[in-house]
Structure formats: C-alpha cells, structure tokens
Design an enzyme around this catalytic site. Structure first.
Site, PDB file in Angstrom:
ATOM      1  N   HIS A 175       0.789  -0.719   0.188  1.00 49.28           N
ATOM      2  CA  HIS A 175       0.035   0.354  -0.001  1.00 49.28           C
ATOM      3  C   HIS A 175       0.541   1.047   0.151  1.00 49.28           C
ATOM      4  O   HIS A 175       0.258   2.230   0.394  1.00 49.28           O
ATOM      5  CB  HIS A 175      -1.212  -0.136   1.469  1.00 49.28           C
ATOM      6  CG  HIS A 175      -2.508   0.367   1.201  1.00 49.28           C
ATOM      7  ND1 HIS A 175      -2.566   1.410  -0.184  1.00 49.28           N
ATOM      8  CD2 HIS A 175      -3.385   0.825   1.775  1.00 49.28           C
ATOM      9  CE1 HIS A 175      -3.864   2.152  -0.067  1.00 49.28           C
ATOM     10  NE2 HIS A 175      -3.989   1.539   1.076  1.00 49.28           N
ATOM     11  N   ARG A 176       2.138   1.377   0.328  1.00 50.52           N
ATOM     12  CA  ARG A 176       3.491   2.396   0.009  1.00 50.52           C
ATOM     13  C   ARG A 176       3.174   3.005  -1.376  1.00 50.52           C
ATOM     14  O   ARG A 176       3.425   4.074  -1.502  1.00 50.52           O
ATOM     15  CB  ARG A 176       4.983   2.027   0.369  1.00 50.52           C
ATOM     16  CG  ARG A 176       4.506   2.001   2.576  1.00 50.52           C
ATOM     17  CD  ARG A 176       6.121   1.444   2.455  1.00 50.52           C
ATOM     18  NE  ARG A 176       5.887  -0.100   1.520  1.00 50.52           N
ATOM     19  CZ  ARG A 176       7.315  -0.439   2.060  1.00 50.52           C
ATOM     20  NH1 ARG A 176       8.123   0.149   3.137  1.00 50.52           N
ATOM     21  NH2 ARG A 176       7.535  -1.358   1.395  1.00 50.52           N
TER      22      ARG A 176
END
Length: 485
Positions: free
Chosen positions: A455-456
C-alpha cells in the site's frame, strides 16, 4: 607442485555462507573429468550440482552426505595426475642405535640450530643477541655448616654413594615432566587442544555445551555443529528423563518430532517475516466467471501446433497479468526508501511447492514472450522445480508473482509479498457453480482471485483497476486481446 588438490565449497551466489551436502555423485577411487558434477549441495536457494574444478582421481571425501559445510571449506581431494604412478608417501625413518646414543633429548618443535639466536650454546646456555643467556645447568655451591641442632622429626639424608667419573659430555637439562593423567573417554585430556571452528565454539557457548567432553566426527577429529546439537539434545533429554513425572506421561518429548529449519524453509521464513512486517499489505478479492476462458483453452489444445504443449488455466492467468501490467505499469515496481523504482520488464514469478519447501522461480522478461513461448517457459520452470534443480539465478530478480493455490482445492488466499515486489496474485480453484448468466441461473466455471499489494506504492484505486483488468481478460480472453492489443 602437489598432485593432490583440495576443492573448497564455492560461494554459489547471493552471498550464501553454507550448504548441505545432499548426495555425492562420485566416490573415492573414481576417475572424473573436468566440469563433471561431483556433489549435489542444497543452499538456502536451491539444490545445485557442483562440477569438478580439475580432472583426475578422487582421493578423499571430507564430509558425508547430510552434513552442513561452510563456504570455503575443503570437501574433496583430487589427484590431478593419477597416471604418474603411486603417490610418494612420507615415511618416518627409524633411527639407528648409534643415532639414539648420540642424542640425549629430542629437540622440541621449533628448535634452533646451535650457535644461532635462541639456540643452544656452550655451558648449557642459550645464545642471545649479545653474549649468552643465563646458564641452564644446575649451579654448584658449597655445603653450609650446621648452625643448630637438627629437628627430631627431620629425616637425615642418606649418605651419597661414590659415583664413577662420567665423561665430559654436556647434558641438556630437561623440564620436569608433569604426571600423566588418564585420558578422557573422548580422547581429550585435561587442557587438551579441542579442534573446532569459531562458529562451532560460539554455538557451544550459546547452548552450554563443554567441547572438551565431545568426540568430534569431523576431519581430524574436529567437532562439528552436528556434534554440538547432538550433545545439547542429549542433555535436554537427560534433564527431562531425570525430572520426576507429576502427571501421566501423555505429552512427552518421545511423542514430538523436531525438524531443523534450514535451506529453503529457513530462507522462506526469513523473507516472509521481513516482508509481512515491512510492507503494509492490502488484499482484495474478485470472483470471476471463467467459462469462456476454459472453452478457449479447449480450442487452443485442439490446434495442431499446440497438441504437444501443456496448456493450463494458469497460462491464461499469467497472460492476463502481463497485459494488465502494460496497462498499469506502477504495479510492477519496488519500494527503494526515498524513491519508487518502476521496472519496464516483468520477471514473472510462479510459486511452486516442492519437497524442499516453497520456491518462487521466475520467467525473465516474460512480457516479451508470445503465448506459446510463455507456455514452454512455464512448463520448463515447473518441471525443473519439481526435480529440485532450480538454480539460484532463476529465483532471483522477480518483480511480480502468481501463486496457484487452486491446485490444492483452495478457493483463494491472502498471499504475502515476496521481498522487493509490490504485488502477488493468488489464483483459486476453478469450480462449477450456479451463476447468473444472461438473466438466468446456470452452472458456470467460476474462480476467485486474491491480490495482495504494497500500500506504500499501490493505492486502492490502482490495485482495484489492476485486479479488474485481470478478471475482464479471464471472463472473455478473445475480446480483451482485441481491445488491448
């Protein structure tokens, strides 16, 4: 130059420090050729056959099968010129009686020739840089006169007996010999030198094992890691046996099995732990009607040029992933701290379960392959993995992975990202299920996809669109190919 050459365990890549000898492919006495495979070694990456560095005849094998050897340790000795005749063995000559009579004491190791610094000199002294050192022979002094009465408890010394004059031959003074103690059962006496490498000594300290009590099973009687572990396990068993049982012995060590964590299993555990607690994982799911895709595979298998090709649903999933990456290249990237590295090539990993554990070999630059080339590459990859011959290079550099959990009858999963990758797709089992098709409930071929992503790098919108495109391709492959290519 010596004919006998020792072959050390090489670094097989990726900074590996040790390997386990799975099988010797040669034995002592065999004549081998240059680059002939001589041993199969399992590393943290794969099982690899190591070729001979020289041609010749095998003289010695230093480590048995099943032993773990550090990189740089000799594992085999090879006679590189066996046709030159038998090797000249070192024979210790037997000294004659005259030689024995001429020498009173054998020189110790590292003795220096007479007259040189540190060597013997006249008068029993030792030659030093200037002059001679202190006399090593016993000094003579006059007997003292008695100054008082002799105590009653003292025993008078016996009178000296006359001794015949000895020839003037200098006699070397020797140090008093300490009383010999009985050797221990393992061959190590008190204060004896124990042969063990520094990592083995550290392991023994950590486990509380006294190396002087062990009998080494390694070369020249050296103590190995296995010896230390065996001693530690024996001590634990003895402690358990010595503890009186307070309850019924229903759950004991005799009903437990301990499996060493090493090789592929150890590397997988380290990688999964590092990934799970480094990259923030998000997993999305999509259930897809793949009836048209299954029919397209049947038509593909019927074609003459595809009859000898292994065609499976995983092939279409791989093609769908590669096309979706072209539409969403950010998915094929790596988090590099201060920057995100977007890769224009796709090294497509295919997770494979083997007897040695889970491995993820990858197909290099899979996006450039045609469907037929992709099928051949996947077939070769799976067959190599099943035989345990996958090389470390084939398991390095992956950028995106597919795990086919459907072969185990599982609908889907929440896979963990391989280190350095930003997405992994779980492909579930294809099942016949009731499905609404054209307004009616009909039996259709259905599967569930699970996409985990970092999700980064990948937000919810990008991950959802990427998964949706994969589903669209599997729902109608022909229409997707026409629309996207």
């Amino acid at each position: 130059m010596s004919r006998i050459k020792e072959f050390n365990l090489p670094d097989l890549g990726e900074g590996l420090t040790e390997g386990e000898i799975l099988a010797w492919l040669v034995k002592v006495g065999d004549v081998i050729e240059l680059n002939q495979p001589i041993v199969e070694v399992e590393t943290a990456k794969a099982a690899v056959e190591i070729p001979a560095k020289w041609a010749g005849q095998v003289k010695s094998i230093f480590h048995p099968e099943g032993s773990t050897v550090e990189v740089g340790t000799p594992i085999i000795a090879i006679d590189t010129d066996p046709g030159a005749g038998p090797l000249e063995e070192e024979v210790t000559p037997t000294p004659s009686a005259a030689a024995l009579a001429a020498v009173d004491v054998a020189p110790s190791e590292g003795a220096v020739e007479p007259g040189l610094i540190g060597g013997p000199a006249p008068g029993g002294r030792t030659a030093v840089l200037v002059g001679y050192g202190p006399r090593s022979t016993a000094a003579k002094r006059r007997p003292r006169k008695a100054t008082g009465p002799v105590p009653a408890q003292a025993t008078p010394a016996p009178a000296a007996q006359p001794v015949a004059a000895a020839p003037a031959v200098p006699v070397a003074r020797t140090a008093p010999v300490a009383p010999r103690t009985a050797p221990a059962a393992n061959g190590h006496g008190a204060g004896a030198l124990v042969l063990a490498k520094p990592p083995v000594r550290k392991l023994a300290r950590d486990l509380g094992v006294d190396l002087t009590t062990l009998t080494g099973s390694g070369p020249l009687g050296s103590i190995t890691r296995e010896d230390v572990h065996q001693a530690a396990d024996g001590a634990s068993t003895a402690t358990v046996a010595a503890t009186p049982a307070t309850t019924s012995a229903a759950f004991g060590a005799d009903r437990e099995r301990r499996i060493p964590v090493k090789g592929v299993r150890k590397l997988t555990a380290e990688n999964m732990s590092a990934s799970a607690f480094t990259a923030p994982h998000v997993t999305e799911f999509l259930t897809v009607d793949v009836t048209r895709a299954m029919k397209a595979l049947d038509r593909l298998r019927a074609r003459r040029e595809w009859r000898d090709v292994r065609v499976s649903p995983l092939l279409l999933v791989a093609k769908a992933v590669l096309l979706a990456v072209q539409r969403h290249p950010m998915v094929n990237s790596t988090w590099a701290g201060d920057e995100i590295v977007v890769k224009e090539y796709v090294n497509l990993g295919i997770a494979a379960a083997t007897e040695r554990g889970l491995i993820v070999p990858n197909i290099k630059d899979a996006g450039r392959l045609s469907l037929r080339e992709l099928a051949d590459a996947m077939t070769a990859l799976v067959q190599t993995a099943k035989t345990g011959k996958t090389s470390p290079a084939d398991m390095s550099g992956g950028t995106l992975t597919i795990t086919n959990v459907g072969v185990f009858g599982v609908d889907t999963g929440t896979p963990i990202l391989p280190p350095g990758e930003s997405a992994i797709l779980a492909f579930g089992a294809v099942r016949e299920m009731p499905w609404v098709h054209k307004g009616k409930v009909k039996p259709r071929q259905v599967t569930t996809l699970g996409l985990s992503f970092d999700h980064r790098i990948i937000d919810g919108e990008l991950g959802s669109k990427f998964l949706r495109d994969i589903g669209d391709f599997l729902t109608d492959p022909e229409a997707a190919l026409l629309a996207w290519t």
